[in-house]
Each structure stands twice: as structure tokens, then as C-alpha cells.
Motif scaffolding. Structure first.
Motif, PDB file in Angstrom:
ATOM      1  N   HIS A 115       0.815  -1.225   0.000  1.00 46.91           N
ATOM      2  CA  HIS A 115       0.000   0.000   0.000  1.00 46.91           C
ATOM      3  C   HIS A 115       0.844   1.268   0.000  1.00 46.91           C
ATOM      4  O   HIS A 115       0.386   2.296  -0.503  1.00 46.91           O
ATOM      5  N   ALA A 116       2.027   1.222   0.587  1.00 47.34           N
ATOM      6  CA  ALA A 116       2.722   2.487   0.882  1.00 47.34           C
ATOM      7  C   ALA A 116       4.192   2.503   0.532  1.00 47.34           C
ATOM      8  O   ALA A 116       4.933   3.315   1.071  1.00 47.34           O
ATOM      9  N   ALA A 117       4.650   1.630  -0.366  1.00 47.74           N
ATOM     10  CA  ALA A 117       6.051   1.730  -0.772  1.00 47.74           C
ATOM     11  C   ALA A 117       6.284   3.122  -1.358  1.00 47.74           C
ATOM     12  O   ALA A 117       5.438   3.633  -2.095  1.00 47.74           O
ATOM     13  N   PRO A 118       7.407   3.822  -1.046  1.00 45.73           N
ATOM     14  CA  PRO A 118       8.575   3.349  -0.312  1.00 45.73           C
ATOM     15  C   PRO A 118       8.581   3.698   1.180  1.00 45.73           C
ATOM     16  O   PRO A 118       9.646   3.787   1.780  1.00 45.73           O
ATOM     17  N   ALA A 119       7.436   3.948   1.772  1.00 45.22           N
ATOM     18  CA  ALA A 119       7.405   4.241   3.205  1.00 45.22           C
ATOM     19  C   ALA A 119       7.909   3.039   4.002  1.00 45.22           C
ATOM     20  O   ALA A 119       7.829   1.900   3.552  1.00 45.22           O
ATOM     21  N   GLN A 120       8.417   3.314   5.183  1.00 47.83           N
ATOM     22  CA  GLN A 120       8.968   2.274   6.042  1.00 47.83           C
ATOM     23  C   GLN A 120       8.208   2.243   7.364  1.00 47.83           C
ATOM     24  O   GLN A 120       7.635   3.239   7.784  1.00 47.83           O
ATOM     25  N   VAL A 121       8.229   1.081   8.027  1.00 47.64           N
ATOM     26  CA  VAL A 121       7.646   0.936   9.352  1.00 47.64           C
ATOM     27  C   VAL A 121       8.766   0.691  10.352  1.00 47.64           C
ATOM     28  O   VAL A 121       9.601  -0.196  10.157  1.00 47.64           O
ATOM     29  N   GLU A 122       8.797   1.494  11.401  1.00 41.22           N
ATOM     30  CA  GLU A 122       9.735   1.278  12.506  1.00 41.22           C
ATOM     31  C   GLU A 122       8.944   0.700  13.674  1.00 41.22           C
ATOM     32  O   GLU A 122       7.982   1.301  14.152  1.00 41.22           O
ATOM     33  N   LEU A 123       9.328  -0.486  14.128  1.00 45.65           N
ATOM     34  CA  LEU A 123       8.631  -1.161  15.217  1.00 45.65           C
ATOM     35  C   LEU A 123       9.235  -0.745  16.543  1.00 45.65           C
ATOM     36  O   LEU A 123      10.455  -0.755  16.717  1.00 45.65           O
ATOM     37  N   VAL A 124       8.369  -0.386  17.491  1.00 43.00           N
ATOM     38  CA  VAL A 124       8.800   0.131  18.790  1.00 43.00           C
ATOM     39  C   VAL A 124       8.117  -0.681  19.884  1.00 43.00           C
ATOM     40  O   VAL A 124       6.899  -0.874  19.854  1.00 43.00           O
ATOM     41  N   THR A 125       8.893  -1.172  20.841  1.00 49.85           N
ATOM     42  CA  THR A 125       8.322  -1.909  21.965  1.00 49.85           C
ATOM     43  C   THR A 125       8.251  -1.003  23.190  1.00 49.85           C
ATOM     44  O   THR A 125       8.918   0.025  23.261  1.00 49.85           O
ATOM     45  N   GLY A 126       7.445  -1.418  24.149  1.00 48.38           N
ATOM     46  CA  GLY A 126       7.300  -0.653  25.386  1.00 48.38           C
ATOM     47  C   GLY A 126       6.042  -1.067  26.108  1.00 48.38           C
ATOM     48  O   GLY A 126       5.187  -1.766  25.552  1.00 48.38           O
ATOM     49  N   GLY A 127       5.913  -0.656  27.361  1.00 47.93           N
ATOM     50  CA  GLY A 127       4.715  -0.945  28.126  1.00 47.93           C
ATOM     51  C   GLY A 127       3.500  -0.291  27.513  1.00 47.93           C
ATOM     52  O   GLY A 127       3.601   0.687  26.764  1.00 47.93           O
ATOM     53  N   ILE A 128       2.332  -0.821  27.847  1.00 48.22           N
ATOM     54  CA  ILE A 128       1.115  -0.325  27.213  1.00 48.22           C
ATOM     55  C   ILE A 128       0.881   1.154  27.508  1.00 48.22           C
ATOM     56  O   ILE A 128       0.524   1.934  26.621  1.00 48.22           O
ATOM     57  N   GLU A 129       1.095   1.580  28.754  1.00 49.50           N
ATOM     58  CA  GLU A 129       0.898   2.995  29.081  1.00 49.50           C
ATOM     59  C   GLU A 129       1.929   3.860  28.366  1.00 49.50           C
ATOM     60  O   GLU A 129       1.624   4.980  27.931  1.00 49.50           O
ATOM     61  N   GLN A 130       3.130   3.342  28.238  1.00 49.54           N
ATOM     62  CA  GLN A 130       4.168   4.083  27.526  1.00 49.54           C
ATOM     63  C   GLN A 130       3.791   4.237  26.050  1.00 49.54           C
ATOM     64  O   GLN A 130       3.928   5.323  25.469  1.00 49.54           O
TER      65      GLN A 130
END
Length: 325
Positions: A115-130
């Protein structure tokens, strides 16, 4: 009538000199004169009164001037709008993730790439409230969240899918021979479950389902991490735990089988948290990718009935204090 001709006309009207106008346009003076003659023939009126020493606008030129400015301004705004869209599509979307998404996350990223090439996705982890705080503040564009949600100011929760829980059992246990395991049949086996403080949504779902099946589970050793817990189930004293169905089967573990549950069959909802307001192009593409992934993996629990093992980060994972999904 061409926009190029209007641009030449406006430049000459501002300079009242063909030579200086040609210099501003970075073209030959003869090209300017030629295009303006074509425009005059098309309009059927002279736009400039020309002498060897003076250039001035005629009445027709005066009338055309504001429309030429308006049309060229519209062209500039149209180009800016398309440039902004192109920049948005080439941007990086920051997505907060939940543990144990497995095939769901693969499907989201694959659909987003379409759907969105060449956009990129950066995955970020963290607590739900964060994660929620980062979505509100703009640090994250969106976040995947597990568990039921209630309305919160400034946020919108888009429902995506429900994932079935599967029981992880020793392959040598008699229940491993069944295609589906009734929850009540696990009443005598110790349950390895993450503490509620680490994952309240999952903990509450499992305990509520056991109560509906008519028993309180025998507490076993605490769920620590996927590797150690599954190794203990496969090679230690009989016990059980749960994993999300779309994640099961990605990393086979010897001595462990995964089976669907029944009576009841617990499922966990997943939402996409976004800020209130119209999304940009890249975020719209991510939302569409999530909906597409929800449809593409709708039958994942059925396909995964005979899966052998989960991936490296199961539903119990604690990515940060207070993580719930």
C-alpha cells in the motif's frame, strides 16, 4: 491555452520588458515572443502594446492578468499537495507492537509494503501505558494493543481481530492426542502463567476462562520466558501454558504440542490505537494494512490447530513493566 504561456505572460506583465522577462525565465527572448503570439491568436486579442521603446498591457491583458495569477497559484498549490503526499508516503511510520503477534505482524508489514512503498515501518516496543502516551504525544503514529479498551481522550481505538489462545502441552501427555482440548480437562495439571502484574489482560482472560469451565487452575511455576517455559513443559513434569494461535508454529520446540481450546475457547481482541483526527497518507496505509491483515489471517486458528510450537516471544512476554498486550 497552456500554463507555460500564462507563466510567460505574467512574467512579461511584471517586467514590461521582453528581454528581462526572458532572463527571469531562463529562455531565449524569441521563445517568449513566439509563445505570447500563440496565446494572443488563441484568445483573439492583443495582450501587449509593443513599441521599440515601451511595452505595456492592453485592456485585454489587464483583464487576463488576475486570472493568470490565480491559475498559476492553483498550479503551485496542486504541486505542493502532491509533493506533500509523496513525502508522507516516503515517511517512516512508527508502530508500537505487542508480543506474540506472529503471523499477524508479518501480514501487516507485507500489506503495508504493497500500500505504501517506499514508506517504512519502525517497530517500537514498550509498556502499554508508555505506548499510549507516545501515541498521544506524536512519538508513535499508532500502537497495537491487546485486551478490551475503553474510550480515552485524544485517542481512537480501531478494532482489528481476535486471536484464539492455544494450549501448550507435553507431547507425551494423553491430551496431546486430541485435536481440541476441553479446558476442564486441564484442571489437574499445573498452569504456568505470567503474573497479573506483568500481563493483566492475558492473566484475567485465562483465569476467567478456567472459572467458566468450572475450576480454578493448579498454580505451577511462573512463566519466565518462551524458551525456558517450553523446555520445562516438554521435558519436565507435566504442565501447561497458553500462546496466541497466529504465533504458534513459527519456532518448533521438541516435546511440545499446541492444541485449540474449547469449553470455552478464549480469544483476545487486538486494537490499533491512533490519535484523533484525519490520518496522513502513510498512517492511512498502515490502517488499511491492519484491516487487510485481519481479513487475511481470519482463519489462522483453524490452520494452526496442529502447530508444534510458538515463536520466540509469546503472549506472556514482558517487554516493559506493566505491559498488557
Amino acid at each position: 491555452m497552456e500554463l507555460r504561456q500564462l507563466r510567460y505572460f505574467l512574467t512579461v506583465a511584471e517586467e514590461l520588458h521582453f528581454g528581462r522577462a526572458a532572463e527571469r525565465l531562463h529562455i531565449a527572448q524569441s521563445a517568449v515572443s513566439q509563445q505570447l503570439r500563440r496565446l494572443e491568436r488563441e484568445l483573439g486579442a492583443e495582450l501587449f502594446a509593443r513599441t521599440t521603446r515601451v511595452v505595456r498591457l492592453t485592456e485585454a491583458g489587464d483583464r487576463l492578468l488576475p486570472y493568470a495569477r490565480e491559475m498559476l497559484a492553483l498550479q503551485a498549490r496542486a504541486r505542493e499537495a502532491v509533493d506533500e503526499l509523496r513525502a508522507e508516503r516516503a515517511a517512516t511510520v512508527r508502530l508500537g507492537t505487542s508480543a506474540g503477534l506472529g503471523a499477524r505482524l508479518d501480514a501487516v508489514l507485507t500489506a503495508f509494503g504493497r500500500h505504501a512503498a517506499p514508506a517504512q515501518v519502525e517497530l517500537v516496543t514498550g509498556g502499554i501505558e508508555q505506548r499510549l502516551a507516545q501515541v498521544r504525544a506524536g512519538g508513535l503514529d499508532a500502537a497495537l494493543l491487546r485486551g478490551e479498551r475503553t474510550p480515552e481522550p485524544g485517542l481512537e481505538f480501531l478494532p482489528l481481530w481476535r486471536d484464539a489462545l492455544m494450549v501448550a502441552l507435553p507431547a507425551r501427555h494423553e491430551l496431546a492426542a486430541r485435536e481440541t482440548v476441553e479446558l476442564a480437562r486441564l484442571a489437574d495439571l499445573p498452569l504456568r502463567l505470567t503474573p497479573r502484574s506483568r500481563n493483566p489482560a492475558l492473566h484475567d482472560l485465562v483465569m476467567r476462562s478456567c472459572r467458566e469451565a468450572g475450576f480454578t487452575p493448579v498454580p505451577g511455576p511462573e512463566f519466565t520466558n518462551d524458551q525456558d517455559t517450553l523446555a520445562a513443559i516438554g521435558h519436565g513434569r507435566p504442565s501447561w501454558t497458553v500462546f496466541y494461535a497466529p504465533h504458534a508454529g513459527q519456532l518448533p520446540v521438541p516435546g511440545v504440542v499446541f492444541r485449540p481450546l474449547s469449553g470455552p475457547a478464549p480469544t483476545m481482541p487486538t486494537y490499533l490505537a491512533v490519535r484523533d483526527g484525519p490520518p496522513g497518507a502513510a498512517l492511512r496505509a498502515l490502517i488499511e494494512a491492519c484491516y487487510e491483515a485481519a481479513g487475511a489471517t481470519e482463519t489462522a486458528p483453524a490452520r494452526d490447530q496442529a502447530c508444534r510450537a510458538p515463536g520466540a516471544a509469546g503472549p506472556h512476554a514482558r517487554e516493559a513493566p506493566g505491559r498488557t498486550g
